[in-house]
Design an enzyme around this catalytic site. Structure first.
Site, PDB file in Angstrom:
ATOM      1  CB  CYS B 245       4.653   2.302   1.000  1.00  0.00           C
ATOM      2  SG  CYS B 245       3.690   0.844   1.330  1.00  0.00           S
ATOM      3  CB  VAL B 246       8.192  -1.910   2.945  1.00  0.00           C
ATOM      4  CG1 VAL B 246       8.708  -2.596   4.190  1.00  0.00           C
ATOM      5  CG2 VAL B 246       7.049  -2.688   2.369  1.00  0.00           C
TER       6      VAL B 246
END
Lengths: 348, 431
Positions: B245-246
């Site tokens: 999710c970065v």
């Protein structure tokens, strides 16, 4: 309110004369002259050409810096809200002058400016990145189309309305990437493009590949024992708390921090600001990214003369190349000035 | 292999006594049962669930993953194999899909680096998950838990919840609103089909740079795979799930893996303009040797297929740009024509070059937009999750979060905004 506009033109369009009068220096006149009359008609009551600044193309080409300064002064004396320059069509020196004046107006006066040129005018390549250049035909016969397009664009800028695409507004591409919603989703566009490519039909890439800078490596250090070594990192190691608030991604800045007397980048005093990798190992021992500990040991053993007193740090994560280039140039200049012989550049 | 997706259209979600779908398209969820089903006392101090519907004044952040509820009712294996189901192969038979619904997971993961989903306003135009009816799981970790264990616990809870919802709807009895069939025959047949049409494969790049940059295939960390062949239908049963999710704009959530639009688009043109023969998955590891190994191996598989062209989709940016360009260059050199899907980091002013690597061979590129673009998000009446990380998530900066609750961030922070599977209509042009 009626906007105040200043018009910049050359000696030819001012009716002073052709090539034989190209050496005419900058001068300023009240009201509209020559093509300014057409702009006056296009603006109606919304804007008024309060003054015209004229300069010979030859004079400008030979005295670019000085001429620009004088012209800018004459323009600002009219206290204008905006400036139009030309159009220059395919006249090379005139185009260059219009471009240079427009850029100076934009940068130094900070007011809207529009010029007009034929796409092959050398002024286009030189100045299109910073200013709006309306596309015109190659000769003054195109004035009828150029004036309304330029007038429309400058009015939009004056009213602070959003400026549309080059195709919609008639200006020459400035090389700026702008997000737009398309008719189809990306995956469909990709498959459409592949089908065309496979059939040998014409297709248009949505992102033409850039040409990259290649930097030749410097000569190796010959006398390591007398070398001053610096540490520079894009791994985001900063003093704990990130005092300069370097962004986790898309960095807009770099930090410069003293390490005079610091023996180790320990986890008490340092941490990473980087948002693009797992920070666990870097935060457990920041020396892993910024190896001060090992370099101090080598310095003590006399393997090189001195570890430079500062380190430079930024976050290399989604950081635009333009920002990275700017950081690199500034850091390099500072290192050179301070007599650093070599740099250990750590990434992640 | 033939898979039927039995789609149940979800038009709203609300809490109820029983988890089922009502005739009007409302998904009723027994909250207590859902939370019991996903509980993980070993790793999580608490899990709460909230509902977020399209058009509501709701902000969800930090978002980790989005998952579409699915459940297999026929055929081998079960959804999310190797993660929350057994490892048997999937992609055949019948699968229930709750179309229009999503499970969103949200919580402090490593402290920063997650996305924003706004259900209305300007931000909602950019994220796919403003259009879905969302069941949002909010996690609090147990104190002292290792971040890796916490990350895994959140990931599994989201998958379990998605499977639970579809399973309950199925068991409560439901008639699908529509059924879509996807079929590609075995190679021996598919290669002979549609003579005269070019053979095309999909080279599907999976993000594998490390914690919060991981992808799992049948439960295997994709860092450790050699490029391999996967049937397109397997992706629809959740064979590939997100562990990342970065920089949320261009990381593939599990939802977009399940609904991969490149696979859908290739299926749509299959038999008409192309012969879609298969999908090759490859990874994006960080060392040069890994990049070369995977790129060489993936292009070799394309050559073994004897395909004329490939669509290559990237996941992420920067380091993976090198994988993307390497894959493109090798494929083109091997005589396989390529189209690439990427996004751009052209700076907030759009004036910088957009990729970290480039090649002349990359002459056909689709862009999902410039992720550096600044977007202003108005305050929302309700926040699910925690906004205190907004200044330090990827795409945020000092001062991103304003005192009135509005947020100024790069598009980068919006979940799925520049998805490089080409999920959205967003693109970019040179102005």
């Amino acid at each position: 309110m009626t906007y105040r506009i200043v018009h910049y033109i050359n000696q030819f369009f001012a009716g002073i004369g052709g090539e034989e009068k190209a050496g005419t220096g900058p001068e300023s006149k009240d009201g509209a002259i020559g093509p300014g009359m057409a702009f006056k008609a296009a603006f109606g009551s919304e804007a008024e050409i309060v003054g015209t600044v004229i300069c010979g193309d030859g004079y400008f080409a030979e005295n670019m810096d000085g001429a620009s300064e004088k012209i800018l002064k004459m323009i600002s004396d009219f206290s204008p809200d905006a400036v139009i320059a030309g159009p220059a069509f395919n006249a090379g020196r005139y185009g260059t002058a219009c471009g240079a004046v427009s850029e100076a107006v934009s940068k130094k006066l900070g007011i809207p400016v529009v010029t007009g040129m034929y796409p092959e005018n050398p002024g286009v390549d030189m100045y299109r990145k910073g200013i709006y250049i309306v596309e015109t035909s190659d000769s003054a016969r195109g004035i009828k189309d150029a004036v309304p397009a330029m007038a429309k664009l400058i009015m939009k800028l004056l009213r602070a309305e959003p400026v549309g695409s080059p195709a919609d507004e008639g200006y020459i591409e400035r090389g700026v990437r702008v997000n737009c919603f398309q008719d189809k989703i990306g995956a469909e566009r990709a498959v459409d493009m592949l089908v065309k490519k496979l059939k040998g039909e014409e297709f248009r890439t949505e992102y033409p590949m850039p040409v990259f800078d290649r930097v030749a490596p410097a000569e190796p250090i010959k006398d390591m024992k007398n070398a001053v070594i610096a540490l520079v990192t894009s791994g985001g190691i900063v003093p704990k708390g990130n005092p300069d608030h370097i962004e986790a991604s898309s960095a807009t800045k770099y930090g410069t921090y003293s390490i005079a007397g610091v023996q180790s980048a320990d986890e008490v005093a340092y941490a990473t600001a980087h948002g693009g990798y797992d920070p666990t190992y870097a935060n457990t021992d920041p020396n892993r990214v910024l190896p001060i500990d090992v370099l101090r040991e080598m310095e003590k053993n006399g393997e090189f003369k001195k570890l430079y007193d500062y380190f430079f740090t930024t976050v290399g994560n989604g950081t635009p190349v333009a920002n990275a280039k700017k950081f690199g140039t500034e850091i390099g200049a500072r290192l050179k000035k301070d007599g650093v012989d070599a740099v250990i550049l750590t990434s992640t | 292999m033939k898979l039927e997706l039995m789609k149940v259209i979800v038009k709203s979600v609300s809490w109820g006594d029983r988890t089922e779908i009502l005739k009007d398209g409302t998904l009723k969820v027994n909250k207590k049962e859902l939370l019991e089903h996903v509980s993980d006392e070993e790793n999580l101090k608490s899990i709460d669930a909230e509902i977020a519907l399209p058009g509501e004044s709701v902000r969800i952040t930090p978002v980790k993953d989005a998952i579409q509820p699915r459940y297999k009712v026929e055929g081998g294996g079960q959804v999310f194999p190797g993660m929350v189901s057994d490892v048997e192969s999937v992609g055949e038979g019948k699968t229930i899909v709750l179309e229009g619904a999503a499970v969103i997971t949200c919580g402090r993961i490593v402290g920063f680096q997650e996305g924003i989903v706004d259900m209305s306003g300007k931000g909602a135009e950019y994220t796919p998950f403003s259009k879905t009816c969302n069941v949002v799981l909010v996690f609090e970790p147990k104190e002292g838990i290792e971040v890796y264990a916490y990350e895994k616990a959140c990931r599994l809870a989201g998958l379990k919840a998605a499977m639970y919802l579809a399973k309950c709807v199925h068991e409560a009895g439901v008639t699908p609103d529509k059924t879509e069939t996807f079929e590609i025959p075995p190679f021996a047949r598919s290669m002979k089909e549609f003579p005269g049409l070019p053979k095309v494969a999909y080279l599907y790049m999976l993000q594998t740079q490390g914690l919060l940059h991981d992808t799992y295939v049948y439960g295997v960390d994709a860092k450790r795979i050699l490029p391999t062949i996967i049937h397109p239908n397997e992706t629809m049963d959740g064979a590939i799930v997100s562990g990342n999710c970065v920089s949320a704009c261009d990381k593939n959530s599990t939802y977009v893996h399940q609904n991969n639009p490149v696979i859908r688009s290739l299926y749509e043109r299959h038999g008409k303009d192309i012969n879609f023969v298969g999908v090759i998955i490859t990874n994006e590891n960080v060392t040069l040797a890994d990049k070369r190994r995977s790129s060489s191996f993936a292009v070799k598989i394309a050559k073994m297929f004897g395909v004329d062209g490939v669509v290559i989709s990237e996941e992420g940016f920067g380091n993976p740009d090198a994988d993307l360009i390497m894959n493109c260059r090798r494929a083109e050199k091997a005589g396989v024509k390529t189209v690439l899907i990427t996004d751009e980091y052209a700076g907030r002013d759009g004036a910088s070059q957009s990729l970290a690597d480039a090649a002349q061979e990359a002459d056909a590129v689709v862009t999902a937009g410039n992720a550096n673009m600044i977007i202003d998000l108005s305050p929302m009446e309700k926040v699910i999750g925690f906004t205190e990380y907004v200044n330090v998530i990827a795409g945020g900066f000092d001062g991103s979060l304003k005192p009135d609750g509005s947020i100024e961030v790069e598009l980068q922070a919006i979940t799925g905004a520049t998805c490089e599977l080409g999920f959205n209509k967003l693109g970019a042009e040179t102005w």
